[in-house]
Write an enzyme that holds these catalytic residues in place. Sequence first.
Site, PDB file in Angstrom:
ATOM      1  N   ASP A  86      45.921  10.522  48.208  1.00  0.00           N
ATOM      2  CA  ASP A  86      46.745   9.872  49.216  1.00  0.00           C
ATOM      3  C   ASP A  86      46.424  10.386  50.614  1.00  0.00           C
ATOM      4  OD1 ASP A  86      49.172   8.191  49.846  1.00  0.00           O
ATOM      5  OD2 ASP A  86      49.870  10.130  50.604  1.00  0.00           O
ATOM      6  N   GLU A 139      42.553   6.790  49.420  1.00  0.00           N
ATOM      7  CA  GLU A 139      43.323   5.889  50.282  1.00  0.00           C
ATOM      8  C   GLU A 139      42.964   6.272  51.710  1.00  0.00           C
ATOM      9  OE1 GLU A 139      47.542   4.735  52.147  1.00  0.00           O
ATOM     10  OE2 GLU A 139      47.037   6.753  51.565  1.00  0.00           O
TER      11      GLU A 139
END
Length: 634
Positions: free
Chosen positions: A322, A375
């Site tokens: 993330d 991401e």
Amino acid sequence: MSPDPTSVIAADKPQLLSNQDIYLFNEGSNYRMHEKMGAHLLTVRGEAGCMFSVWAPNARSVSVVGSFNSWNPLPNKLEPRGSSGIWEGFIPGVTRGALYKFHIESRNRGYRIDKADPMGLLHEVPPRTASVVWDLDYEWNDREWMEKRHARNSLRAPQSIYEVHLGSWMRVPEDHNRPLTYRETAPKMADYVERMGFTHVEFLPVMEHPFFGSWGYQTTGYFAPTSRYGTPQDLMYLVDYLHQRGIGVILDWVPSHFPSDAHGLAYFDGTHLYEHADARQGFHPDWKTYIFNYGRSEVRSFLMSSAMFWLDKYHADGLRVDAVASMLYLDYSRKEGEWIPNKYGGRENLEAIDFLRRFNQEVYKEHPDVQTCAEESTSWPMVSKPVYVGGLGFGLKWDMGWMHDTLDYFKNDPIHRKYHHNKLTFRMLYSFHENFVLPLSHDEVVHGKGSLIGKMPGDEWQKFANLRVLFAYMYAQPGKKLLFMGCEFGQVREWAHESSIDWDVVKYPTHRGVQAWMEQLNLHVLDNNSGGFEWVDCNDSATSTISVLRKSESAKDTVLVVCNFTPVPRTGYRIGVPHGGYWRELLNSDATDYGGGGIGNMGGAMAEETPEHGRPFSLRLTLPPLAALFFKAE
């Protein structure tokens, strides 16, 4: 449960960590510290108990407090291991299930605090914050999956990913609206995912987190699944069950930042141990969280061990990292003067870049049959290219640009879409620069953004038709696919983590139609290879229509996809095709089975020797309104 009889230590001073373990930890290259640090049930000289250890280099003293000593810091003090910063000690009589924390007295201004175990295997159910002595004993039954998963996780393999927040996927309303446990989830999720045709499930972080509203992205337990849904063995059962049903499991992992909760990593031993001391480097202004100091060797060992832990112990098939962009840029979300340049004067975080490269190298060395995914929302080059050619080394990267451009296009009233046609086609200029995942993720259905169906213009019929053609266009594109839960049946309400997704709406024909349409969309071949995609016509902005060919190694498997992004039916629309014969209509999103109006081509069309779009043959088609057609030559 009694300690493992093979885990027996015999020494004047019981020690689990070897000098080599400690050397590698301090060097930043011990990637399995979880096997020696934290809390481990052992037998020492015939006496059962627990070995505790923790890294706190600036502590004056460290002791273990817990349910076994009335939370008194005096009886069970740990001993320092030389100058390593690690404190270690054996406490007899401590058993599985005991609650504990580390009581730290700092050298810094008399700072004292009780901290949860950074390497704890289990913690109390929030809002309680103690760690729990536990083990990872579990008998796995997914051998067949593990032996063959290299083929299922390969970049050449189809990946259609179902993104799930475990706490709100399905709840039990008759039991105070509680979430399902890990074990309750297993058969229900396996049945549903298998029926829908998804190949993988991706869980929003299952790691322990104090604030439920962070969805797991503010992690405190980097080695512990959240106890909200059960024990470590219960999560293992869920992964095991999905594997036995042929479904891969990807875990979201957050090495980018951590929360400021007092029991967590922040200001751990009275100093900024895991985070940078300077707020311009160590504090995230958007999320009010702390940023890891990747230049610190022990922090790298800690994070690398966490990554390996989930792959080793929980059989994860991939880690989706993330907020990679926030790691790469020193000035991420900062104004001039609010950040510190690197040693060359640049904005790149050199230590984070080195960490990510090392992370990917080690993961693929130890687990070549998994995938890592970034991401990453900027145009940073070669995110999914190997380290040896200068890349970051990820296997895959989320295509955030595609998601934003495509949704911006679909928000437009169809009468205006011809002026925004390039938002649909621009992606193909860069689509093979990385190994992309096309996400329609949780980020697009929260914080006032509404649901996917809510973004679609028009009346109810047009909204659902738009959603079906959006999914069709997504699956016609090269790249892996990811869809957040609830989107697959057109949930109208914005996602709320405190309640279940709206399963009850599937009884309505419009929602059931979208769900049925999603069950059919499994077009994956050569999705990270330019040889698998070819435009037929990307320039017909006047009618807001596009057509593409998706190809495999065999020419006979070529599929023609035609999308009409307006509510105007088009008859006699001519599309060039590579060869003659009958082209069967495989799928039509306007079919009545999916909630459409039933306009189509009576099962297919015969190619005519009329050149079009630079091809020797063409089809004369009827294009339904706001619909996608899939054809295959017989």
